[in-house]
Design a protein around this motif. Structure first.
Motif, short mmCIF file in Angstrom:
data_model
loop_
_atom_site.label_atom_id
_atom_site.label_comp_id
_atom_site.label_asym_id
_atom_site.label_seq_id
_atom_site.Cartn_x
_atom_site.Cartn_y
_atom_site.Cartn_z
N TYR A 143 -46.42 -31.44 4.49
CA TYR A 143 -46.42 -32.57 3.64
C TYR A 143 -46.88 -33.87 4.16
O TYR A 143 -46.91 -34.48 5.15
N TYR A 196 -46.01 -38.32 4.01
CA TYR A 196 -44.85 -38.91 3.68
C TYR A 196 -45.91 -40.99 4.04
O TYR A 196 -46.52 -40.47 5.15
N GLN A 235 -44.50 -44.57 4.51
CA GLN A 235 -42.92 -45.25 5.16
C GLN A 235 -43.52 -46.46 4.82
O GLN A 235 -44.27 -47.29 6.07
N GLY A 283 -38.96 -51.59 3.70
CA GLY A 283 -37.96 -51.67 2.86
C GLY A 283 -36.89 -50.72 1.72
O GLY A 283 -36.50 -50.48 0.81
N LEU A 284 -38.79 -50.16 1.77
CA LEU A 284 -39.05 -48.19 1.23
C LEU A 284 -38.95 -46.84 1.44
O LEU A 284 -38.04 -46.85 0.99
N GLY A 285 -38.53 -46.95 2.99
CA GLY A 285 -38.23 -45.56 3.33
C GLY A 285 -39.56 -45.17 3.47
O GLY A 285 -40.78 -45.30 3.32
N LEU A 286 -39.03 -43.47 4.11
CA LEU A 286 -40.64 -42.36 4.02
C LEU A 286 -40.44 -42.43 2.63
O LEU A 286 -39.34 -41.67 1.10
N PHE A 289 -46.92 -40.36 6.96
CA PHE A 289 -46.39 -39.14 8.10
C PHE A 289 -47.47 -37.93 7.71
O PHE A 289 -46.87 -37.91 6.83
N GLN A 344 -37.23 -30.03 9.15
CA GLN A 344 -39.80 -31.21 9.32
C GLN A 344 -39.88 -31.57 10.37
O GLN A 344 -38.52 -32.49 11.03
N PHE A 393 -41.99 -33.86 12.08
CA PHE A 393 -42.99 -34.63 12.07
C PHE A 393 -44.02 -35.26 13.25
O PHE A 393 -43.76 -34.91 14.62
N GLY A 394 -45.73 -35.56 12.71
CA GLY A 394 -46.23 -36.22 14.04
C GLY A 394 -45.92 -36.88 14.00
O GLY A 394 -44.99 -37.91 13.97
#
Lengths: 108, 116
Positions: free
Chosen positions: B33, B35, B37, B40-43, B90, B105, B107-108
């Motif tokens: 995946y 993403y 980030q 204020g908006l998140g992932l 990410f 999940q 994450f890197g």
């Protein structure tokens, strides 16, 4: 579409107290809900998963509850420590949707 | 075990230029995946791949493309960068064999991209 809401304000507590973080979701109840921890400058790290038929899940000092009636999950850290300070994210894995996270600050 | 590696760690890019963010995992996970980030908006999910050879669009795919030629690598390409693509990116992976809904999940460390 499914939405997740977490309290955007930081939660400040004293060491030794129990921290409680909230995750609310809209629309249908997810079959599964996950909680992650994210430290500044790093990627999220998985903590716990709870299924809709599980009222509660525990892992060491962590406890997660899942109330499908309220459409809410609560994340508790008991006997909190300064090292618990981080941002905590809830996620609906089935839709790959994350909440914006709540920052927890634990003071010595 | 390295888990997931991302490169570069950070990059400043001129608007209009292209760039590929690299992601490699050594866990032999089926699913990967990307993403972004933002404060204020998140992932938010950009693209995903359930298995090598397949890809899908996430919530915010416009301006990005991905490929999954093999299990380990999942590069993200910005063909013509714009300032709104300034973000932390990410990459993540999951086993994908037990059913997506329960998969953890991994994450890197992320790539911080600034587009000027």
């Amino acid at each position: 579409s499914q939405k997740i809401e977490q309290n955007s304000e930081a939660l400040n507590i004293q060491e030794g107290k129990t921290a409680t973080l909230t995750c609310n979701y809209t629309n249908y109840s997810p079959a599964y809900l996950q909680w992650y921890r994210q430290d500044p400058g790093r990627g999220p790290v998985f903590l716990l998963l709870i299924r809709e038929n599980e009222k509660e899940k525990r892992k060491e000092r962590l406890k997660v509850t899942f109330d499908t009636t309220l459409k809410q999950s609560l994340f508790h850290i008991t006997a909190s420590q300064p090292a618990d300070s981080a941002t905590y994210l809830c996620a609906l894995y089935s839709t790959l949707t994350f909440g914006k996270g709540t920052m927890l600050l634990v003071s010595p | 075990t390295a888990g997931i590696t991302q490169a570069p760690t950070s990059q400043i890019l001129a608007a209009g230029r292209s760039m590929t963010l690299r992601c490699t995992q050594d866990m032999r996970h089926n699913a990967m995946y990307w993403y972004r980030q933002d404060l204020g908006l998140g992932l938010r999910l950009i693209h995903y791949s359930n298995t090598a050879g397949t890809t899908g669009k996430g919530e915010v795919p416009d301006g990005y493309s991905v490929s999954r030629a093999n299990t380990d690598d999942f590069p993200l390409t910005l063909a013509s960068a714009v300032p709104s693509q300034t973000s932390v990116y990410f990459c993540a992976s999951s086993d994908g064999t037990s059913g997506r809904a329960t998969d953890t999940q991994y994450f890197g460390p992320g790539t911080r991209l600034t587009v000027l």
